[in-house]
Design a protein around this motif. Structure first.
Motif, PDB file in Angstrom:
ATOM      1  N   UNK A   1     -51.651 -58.835   5.109  1.00 25.37           N
ATOM      2  CA  UNK A   1     -50.479 -59.264   5.571  1.00 25.37           C
ATOM      3  C   UNK A   1     -50.673 -59.084   7.040  1.00 25.37           C
ATOM      4  N   UNK A   2     -51.677 -59.100   7.843  1.00 25.36           N
ATOM      5  CA  UNK A   2     -51.502 -59.150   9.147  1.00 25.36           C
ATOM      6  C   UNK A   2     -51.110 -57.757  10.063  1.00 25.36           C
ATOM      7  N   UNK A   3     -51.343 -56.610   9.385  1.00 23.57           N
ATOM      8  CA  UNK A   3     -50.725 -55.378  10.110  1.00 23.57           C
ATOM      9  C   UNK A   3     -51.441 -55.086  11.386  1.00 23.57           C
ATOM     10  N   UNK A   4     -52.958 -55.598  11.253  1.00 25.80           N
ATOM     11  CA  UNK A   4     -53.736 -55.459  12.450  1.00 25.80           C
ATOM     12  C   UNK A   4     -53.456 -56.472  13.644  1.00 25.80           C
ATOM     13  N   UNK A   5     -53.006 -57.553  13.192  1.00 21.25           N
ATOM     14  CA  UNK A   5     -52.724 -58.537  14.163  1.00 21.25           C
ATOM     15  C   UNK A   5     -51.601 -58.221  14.974  1.00 21.25           C
ATOM     16  N   UNK A   6     -50.711 -57.693  14.852  1.00 19.59           N
ATOM     17  CA  UNK A   6     -49.338 -56.896  15.397  1.00 19.59           C
ATOM     18  C   UNK A   6     -49.384 -55.473  15.740  1.00 19.59           C
ATOM     19  N   UNK A   7     -50.709 -55.019  16.305  1.00 19.46           N
ATOM     20  CA  UNK A   7     -50.822 -53.582  16.486  1.00 19.46           C
ATOM     21  C   UNK A   7     -51.134 -53.496  18.153  1.00 19.46           C
ATOM     22  N   UNK A   8     -50.153 -53.426  18.879  1.00 19.75           N
ATOM     23  CA  UNK A   8     -50.134 -53.367  20.536  1.00 19.75           C
ATOM     24  C   UNK A   8     -50.916 -52.015  20.773  1.00 19.75           C
ATOM     25  N   UNK A   9     -51.071 -51.005  19.939  1.00 17.43           N
ATOM     26  CA  UNK A   9     -51.411 -49.636  20.502  1.00 17.43           C
ATOM     27  C   UNK A   9     -52.066 -49.232  19.185  1.00 17.43           C
ATOM     28  N   UNK A  10     -53.140 -48.286  19.059  1.00 24.70           N
ATOM     29  CA  UNK A  10     -53.554 -47.465  17.843  1.00 24.70           C
ATOM     30  C   UNK A  10     -52.362 -47.171  16.985  1.00 24.70           C
ATOM     31  N   UNK A  11     -52.655 -47.382  15.640  1.00 21.81           N
ATOM     32  CA  UNK A  11     -51.481 -46.664  14.585  1.00 21.81           C
ATOM     33  C   UNK A  11     -50.189 -47.059  14.713  1.00 21.81           C
ATOM     34  N   UNK A  12     -49.737 -48.173  15.120  1.00 17.18           N
ATOM     35  CA  UNK A  12     -48.481 -48.667  15.195  1.00 17.18           C
ATOM     36  C   UNK A  12     -48.293 -50.164  15.015  1.00 17.18           C
ATOM     37  N   UNK A  13     -47.509 -50.883  14.295  1.00 19.25           N
ATOM     38  CA  UNK A  13     -47.387 -52.051  14.135  1.00 19.25           C
ATOM     39  C   UNK A  13     -45.952 -52.481  14.536  1.00 19.25           C
ATOM     40  N   UNK A  14     -45.861 -53.654  15.347  1.00 15.80           N
ATOM     41  CA  UNK A  14     -44.582 -53.855  15.756  1.00 15.80           C
ATOM     42  C   UNK A  14     -44.394 -55.440  15.647  1.00 15.80           C
ATOM     43  N   UNK A  15     -43.694 -55.848  14.473  1.00 21.33           N
ATOM     44  CA  UNK A  15     -43.568 -57.234  14.236  1.00 21.33           C
ATOM     45  C   UNK A  15     -42.178 -57.746  14.539  1.00 21.33           C
ATOM     46  N   UNK A  16     -41.290 -56.965  14.069  1.00 21.78           N
ATOM     47  CA  UNK A  16     -39.663 -56.937  14.079  1.00 21.78           C
ATOM     48  C   UNK A  16     -39.218 -56.250  15.228  1.00 21.78           C
ATOM     49  N   UNK A  17     -38.457 -56.788  16.199  1.00 19.04           N
ATOM     50  CA  UNK A  17     -37.964 -56.323  17.218  1.00 19.04           C
ATOM     51  C   UNK A  17     -37.520 -54.729  17.178  1.00 19.04           C
ATOM     52  N   UNK A  18     -36.791 -54.481  16.166  1.00 13.08           N
ATOM     53  CA  UNK A  18     -35.851 -53.407  15.925  1.00 13.08           C
ATOM     54  C   UNK A  18     -36.621 -52.010  15.249  1.00 13.08           C
ATOM     55  N   UNK A  19     -37.984 -52.462  14.756  1.00 13.94           N
ATOM     56  CA  UNK A  19     -38.496 -51.426  13.810  1.00 13.94           C
ATOM     57  C   UNK A  19     -39.923 -51.384  14.078  1.00 13.94           C
ATOM     58  N   UNK A  20     -40.640 -50.237  13.994  1.00 15.77           N
ATOM     59  CA  UNK A  20     -42.141 -50.327  14.288  1.00 15.77           C
ATOM     60  C   UNK A  20     -42.700 -49.555  12.841  1.00 15.77           C
ATOM     61  N   UNK A  21     -43.607 -49.919  12.366  1.00 10.38           N
ATOM     62  CA  UNK A  21     -44.645 -49.079  11.474  1.00 10.38           C
ATOM     63  C   UNK A  21     -45.386 -48.062  12.204  1.00 10.38           C
ATOM     64  N   UNK A  22     -45.422 -46.705  11.941  1.00 10.78           N
ATOM     65  CA  UNK A  22     -46.174 -45.561  12.484  1.00 10.78           C
ATOM     66  C   UNK A  22     -47.059 -45.317  11.282  1.00 10.78           C
ATOM     67  N   UNK A  23     -48.502 -45.033  11.773  1.00 10.29           N
ATOM     68  CA  UNK A  23     -49.397 -44.720  10.711  1.00 10.29           C
ATOM     69  C   UNK A  23     -49.815 -43.510  11.206  1.00 10.29           C
ATOM     70  N   UNK A  24     -49.302 -42.276  10.372  1.00 12.28           N
ATOM     71  CA  UNK A  24     -50.137 -40.788  10.975  1.00 12.28           C
ATOM     72  C   UNK A  24     -50.876 -40.553  10.239  1.00 12.28           C
ATOM     73  N   UNK A  25     -51.307 -41.019   9.094  1.00  9.58           N
ATOM     74  CA  UNK A  25     -52.403 -40.646   8.094  1.00  9.58           C
ATOM     75  C   UNK A  25     -53.058 -41.771   7.309  1.00  9.58           C
ATOM     76  N   UNK A  26     -54.338 -41.810   7.083  1.00  6.85           N
ATOM     77  CA  UNK A  26     -54.865 -42.667   6.121  1.00  6.85           C
ATOM     78  C   UNK A  26     -55.103 -42.204   4.604  1.00  6.85           C
TER      79      UNK A  26
END
Ligand SMILES: *Cc1c(COP(=O)(O)O)cnc(C)c1O
Ligand code: SF4
Length: 336
Positions: free
Chosen positions: A59-84
């Protein structure tokens, strides 16, 4: 079990090790190979059959990763990945190829760049803690994370994505709830796929969350041989809402993850199931049937006006910006 079956089975287990928490294992009917809970956790040799059109990052989470452990695709919300880490290893997991790599786990203090990014981007209003499963973190770590998020004035909502209420409901303790609730509203989106998972433990875990003021929602995945049946999904959506107080939010079409062809239904099957359910069940209980566009272009509502055209298994969808994307279904024409 024959030798033929044992060898590839252990190979698929090596590629992605089995993990089943005790509370979830108790729900399995072990002597039924079609048990819908067993099918979600038992390695299958068919996972090693990879179609060239399937993807490592479906689903392209890595394509929208401006910094490690974060995905920002929609302006108002981010995914944060604190653990694998996860509490369970779902065979159908769309992140199964990037998870559970111990070297990669950021830990709560390894998120400095991600937090700096969120502080800088004042358009972000919601932090979605996902993973892995954020509920595998300790209460102390979660409290620390919450404090860091609450310190950012433009953040208005904390969301958790977690399978823990389903597979390890005893984790939903009073101290966990105290660790994650504070200044901001909290939403927890969990992951039930079958009505059999609504056992007394998981239902009461959802009730505890809800009674603490946390909004509990569900995103399931449409899986062949698990829940690709209108009656099963109607019962799941109805009982989630009526019995557990959980709002059905999304039903995901199975992504183009490597080795998941045996789990995938056609989109037509999903549409037919949703149509049947919509005639019978209150709209309050019916989730959106969505597909994550490969390449990171976001989710589309498969029942909505994002469908531009189709020709057999070839579809054209429109993303948020009106751009067109071609999508070819990878399904098993001759199920075993
Ligand atoms: C799914 C997703 C979200 C959350 O979207 P909602 O529609 O609000 O649930 C946020 N960011 C990314 C990158 C996503 O894939
Ligand atoms: S809990 Fe979620 S992230 Fe973890 S293995 Fe299951 S589907 Fe994947």
């Amino acid at each position: 079990m024959s030798a033929e079956r044992t060898a590839p089975l252990s190979a698929s287990d090596r590629a992605y090790p089995t993990l089943i928490p005790p509370a979830y294992a108790q729900q399995i009917v072990w002597n039924d190979p079609n048990d819908p809970i067993l099918r979600q956790v038992l390695p299958d040799p068919r996972e090693l059959v990879v179609d060239p059109r399937e993807r490592l990052d479906p689903i392209g989470d890595i394509a929208f990763r401006p910094v490690p452990n974060l995905t920002h695709r929609h302006p108002d919300r981010v995914l944060l990945f604190p653990t694998d880490r996860c509490a369970v290893h779902c065979r159908h997991c769309f992140r199964r190829n990037e998870l559970h790599d111990a070297d990669d786990a950021p830990g709560v203090t390894g998120l400095d760049q991600a937090f700096a990014y969120i502080k800088e981007h004042t358009e972000i209003r919601e932090v979605i803690l996902t993973g892995g499963d954020p509920l595998t973190l300790s209460d102390q770590e979660l409290q620390l994370l919450r404090a860091r998020i609450e310190n950012i004035p433009h953040i208005r909502l904390i969301r958790f994505h977690s399978r823990v209420p389903v597979v390890s409901p005893a984790r939903i303790t009073r101290t966990f709830i105290e660790a994650v609730t504070g200044r901001l509203p909290v939403t927890l989106v969990t992951h039930f796929n079958h009505p059999r998972e609504l056992a007394s433990g998981s239902v009461s875990a959802c009730m505890r969350l809800k009674d603490s003021g946390i909004t509990v929602m569900n995103q399931g995945v449409l899986l062949r041989g698990v829940n690709d049946d209108a009656l099963v999904l109607e019962q799941l959506f109805a009982e989630l809402f009526y019995h557990a107080g959980v709002v059905p939010y999304y039903l995901h079409h199975c992504d183009l993850t490597l080795g998941l062809r045996h789990f995938r239904t056609s989109i037509d099957t999903g549409l037919r199931i949703m149509k049947a359910i919509r005639t019978r069940l209150s709209s309050i209980c019916v989730p959106l049937y969505v597909l994550d566009l490969p390449g990171g272009y976001g989710k589309i509502n498969l029942e909505g006006d994002r469908v531009v055209s189709r020709n057999g298994y070839n579809w054209v969808f429109k993303d948020d910006f009106g751009n067109l994307h071609h999508y070819t279904e990878v399904v098993d024409e001759n199920p075993a």
